[in-house]
Design an enzyme around this catalytic site. Structure first.
Site, PDB file in Angstrom:
ATOM      1  N   ASP A 114       0.859  -1.183   0.000  1.00  0.00           N
ATOM      2  CA  ASP A 114       0.000   0.000   0.000  1.00  0.00           C
ATOM      3  C   ASP A 114       0.897   1.235   0.000  1.00  0.00           C
ATOM      4  OD1 ASP A 114      -2.089  -1.766   0.338  1.00  0.00           O
ATOM      5  OD2 ASP A 114      -2.709  -1.025   2.301  1.00  0.00           O
ATOM      6  N   SER A 254       8.101   4.475   5.189  1.00  0.00           N
ATOM      7  CA  SER A 254       9.153   3.726   4.497  1.00  0.00           C
ATOM      8  C   SER A 254       8.889   3.777   3.001  1.00  0.00           C
ATOM      9  CB  SER A 254       9.172   2.275   4.989  1.00  0.00           C
ATOM     10  OG  SER A 254       9.221   2.214   6.399  1.00  0.00           O
TER      11      SER A 254
END
Length: 297
Positions: A114, A254
């Protein structure tokens, strides 16, 4: 500078979505203020990261999990219902099996996570540009020989925010190499940080190649500021299938990078066009982001 900035991106239907981001001001202070830069060194240190991980594993961090859920309006309907006992317990939450179906096209390149995606073609100098900063593929990989292999191909960046589901999968099937870890300073992955430092070149990262019909794709995970720990399930060589779980990130935003050699895969048109228009595109783990077309080689 204002304390709030507006982040705009597109969904796969082409609709523009804009959301307020209240953390941009703090990130700017870290990178532009002398005291902020000192704090940045602390935030990126292994000692600090170890201490924060220990705290976030403890029950004392439980209120932070529910604060994050409320502050970011995170929907939990896609996840296994439970009461979280720590921040990490929430961050590593399990998703319901049917909530991230994999694209069924046999030749699909899958989104590994995602997040918000950008797609760039790699030029003859193996450089790409993100948020006013230029990055070298050879610096990213620390290998000029590998970088030349991807000239004329595509660089795909999937940026995960702190509210995203932080597990990731293999984007394609093939023979996975052993993981290679590159140690670096853990800077923030927020776009504003790239105005002041070469964020992705300095972050800790881990990558492997996935080889299909003698053609190799790089799948790289990049850690973020603070405790952006990369946890891969398999560190050694292995045969993998697109959609297999690859690992997860611990706390922090991230990023995942895919490097595609020329002619191997054509990214979906909407992703290329949205990037050219200055928009990231929201994607979900397992959906198609490109079509593998090795017959064009």
């Amino acid at each position: 500078m204002t304390e709030r900035r507006i982040d705009c991106y597109k969904d796969r239907a082409g609709a523009i979505i804009c959301k307020k981001n209240t953390s941009g001001h703090f990130i700017r202070l870290l990178y532009t203020n002398p005291l902020g830069r000192i704090l940045l060194i602390l935030l990126g240190s292994k000692v600090f990261a170890k201490g924060v991980r220990k705290f976030f594993d403890s029950r004392f961090s439980k209120p932070f999990a529910y604060w994050l859920i409320r502050r970011n309006g995170i929907s939990l309907e896609d996840f296994v219902p439970k009461r979280y006992i720590s921040f990490h317990d929430f961050f590593q939450r399990e998703i319901l099996p049917d909530r991230r179906p994999l694209a069924q096209n046999r030749d699909a390149l899958l989104s590994p996570a995602d997040g918000k995606i950008s797609v760039y073609q790699i030029d003859q100098k193996s450089c790409f540009k993100i948020k006013q900063s230029t990055y070298s593929i050879s610096s990213l990989l620390r290998s000029s020989a590998m970088a030349s292999y991807y000239e004329g191909g595509y660089f795909i960046l999937v940026r995960l925010s702190v509210s995203d589901y932080h597990h990731y999968i293999y984007a394609l099937s093939g023979k996975k190499s052993a993981q290679k870890d590159i140690q670096g300073f853990l800077h923030s992955v927020k776009p504003v940080a790239a105005d002041y430092v070469r964020v992705y070149q300095e972050n800790s990262r881990s990558y492997c190649t996935i080889t299909q019909n003698s053609i190799s794709v790089v799948q790289m995970e990049i850690g973020a500021m603070g405790v952006g720990r990369i946890c891969n399930n398999t560190l050694q060589e292995a045969d993998v299938t697109a959609g297999d779980p690859k690992g997860h990130f611990e706390f922090g935003g991230s990023s995942i990078v895919l490097l595609l050699p020329r002619g191997f895969c054509i990214p979906d048109v909407d992703l290329i066009q949205n990037t050219a228009d200055g928009f990231e595109t929201a994607v979900r783990l397992g959906e198609q982001i490109g079509k593998i077309s090795i017959t064009q080689l």
